[in-house]
Each structure stands twice: as structure tokens, then as C-alpha cells.
Design a protein around this motif. Structure first.
Motif, PDB file in Angstrom:
ATOM      1  N   ALA A  19      -4.159   5.046  -8.944  1.00  0.00           N
ATOM      2  CA  ALA A  19      -4.994   5.495  -7.825  1.00  0.00           C
ATOM      3  C   ALA A  19      -6.041   4.438  -7.486  1.00  0.00           C
ATOM      4  N   GLY A  20      -6.617   3.826  -8.501  1.00  0.00           N
ATOM      5  CA  GLY A  20      -7.556   2.726  -8.263  1.00  0.00           C
ATOM      6  C   GLY A  20      -6.879   1.557  -7.580  1.00  0.00           C
TER       7      GLY A  20
ATOM      8  N   THR B 165       0.836  -1.202   0.000  1.00  0.00           N
ATOM      9  CA  THR B 165       0.000   0.000   0.000  1.00  0.00           C
ATOM     10  C   THR B 165       0.871   1.253   0.000  1.00  0.00           C
TER      11      THR B 165
ATOM     12  N   TRP C  54      -9.859  -7.892  -3.645  1.00  0.00           N
ATOM     13  CA  TRP C  54      -9.312  -6.541  -3.660  1.00  0.00           C
ATOM     14  C   TRP C  54      -7.841  -6.556  -4.061  1.00  0.00           C
TER      15      TRP C  54
ATOM     16  N   LEU D  15      -6.430   2.466  -3.926  1.00  0.00           N
ATOM     17  CA  LEU D  15      -7.703   2.362  -3.211  1.00  0.00           C
ATOM     18  C   LEU D  15      -8.071   0.905  -2.932  1.00  0.00           C
ATOM     19  N   THR D  16      -7.972   0.060  -3.926  1.00  0.00           N
ATOM     20  CA  THR D  16      -8.353  -1.344  -3.717  1.00  0.00           C
ATOM     21  C   THR D  16      -7.369  -2.055  -2.792  1.00  0.00           C
TER      22      THR D  16
END
Length: 158
Positions: free
Chosen positions: A145-146, A10, A84, A149-150
Motif C-alpha cells: 500500500a505504501g 501504478t 517517489w 501511494l508513493t
């Protein structure tokens, strides 16, 4: 181990997405207003400067860790974050492929134009680069960015 891998992934995704976001929201917007030779000179210098250990660790490391983290969860009994993780890895893979197949070749073409003072038609060199590079950088920005987020959702589900 899985949680540490998730957190590290992350972090690296966030750093990498931040670079693409910064280009989309400031660097390229500012450069759009400079004259052609300045634009080419700055972009050629950025192309050289960005190839450093810090950026490459975040950029490549994010992809490798996303894959490794996904694989760690495949072999575990705890599969809640798995969808995810897969989404994050695929989305970052999109950014990675776009970089390799569009943005880097455009950078290489710009660099191959030679020293900015020797370019006979800087307007044509810029026109062949800027619009396409900016468009595909936006794709990288949205995809990374996606991915961030996931991956953050996966971290919450771990």
C-alpha cells in the motif's frame, strides 16, 4: 513512454496491494472462525488457485515495471518523480521479499502436510501457519500500500 510506464506500474501495484489488503481485511478474518480442517483445506486450495497468470502478471509485473520505470527516470532530465519511484520500488521490494522468504515457505509447509483428511493433528498444523502468515501478510499489505501511494505521487509529479 515514462508516463505510460508510471501509469501501468501504478495499476499493477494497486492490483497487487489489493490482493494483500483483501486477505488482511476479509479472507483471513473469516477463516479465523472456521475449524482447523476447513482452514487448512481452504488455504491449500487458495495456494493452488493463486498461481495463475492474472495474479502472477500483477504481482511480478508490478515489481519489474517499478524497477524499469525507475530506471527510465534515472536516464531522463525529469527527476522530480525519482525519489517517489525509489521509495515505491523499495517498498514493493519489501513485500516481494517477505512473500518469497516467509509467506510462500509457509504455504509450501502447509501444502506438504498433505491431504487435510490424512492430517493427524490439524490444530498443530494450523498453529504453525496461521499467526505467522497473518502477521507477515500485514507487513506485505502495508509495504505494498505504501508502494502504491508513493507510485501515485510519482505519477502526479511526472
Amino acid at each position: 513512454m515514462r508516463t505510460v510506464a508510471l501509469a501501468a506500474t501504478t495499476l499493477l501495484l494497486g492490483l497487487s496491494a489489493g490482493v494483500f489488503f483483501a486477505y488482511s481485511t476479509s479472507v483471513m478474518l473469516a477463516l479465523h472462525h472456521v475449524e482447523d480442517r476447513t482452514f487448512i483445506d481452504v488455504m491449500q486450495n487458495i495456494n493452488t488457485a493463486i498461481l495463475n497468470g492474472w495474479f502472477l502478471t500483477a504481482y511480478v509485473g508490478a515489481f519489474l515495471l517499478a524497477i524499469a520505470t525507475t530506471l527510465l527516470h534515472l536516464g531522463s532530465g525529469h527527476r522530480a518523480p525519482l525519489p517517489w519511484l525509489l521509495a515505491a520500488t523499495i517498498l514493493y521490494g519489501v513485500a516481494f521479499v517477505v512473500t518469497a522468504t516467509v509467506n510462500v515457505p509457509l504455504n509450501n509447509t502447509l501444502d506438504a502436510a498433505g491431504p487435510v483428511a490424512a492430517i493427524t493433528d490439524p490444530s498443530a498444523v494450523r498453529a504453525a501457519f496461521e499467526g505467522r502468515w497473518v502477521t507477515w501478510n500485514l507487513v506485505r499489505t502495508v509495504a505494498s500500500a505504501g508502494s502504491l501511494l508513493t507510485m501515485a505521487i510519482a505519477l502526479l509529479r511526472a
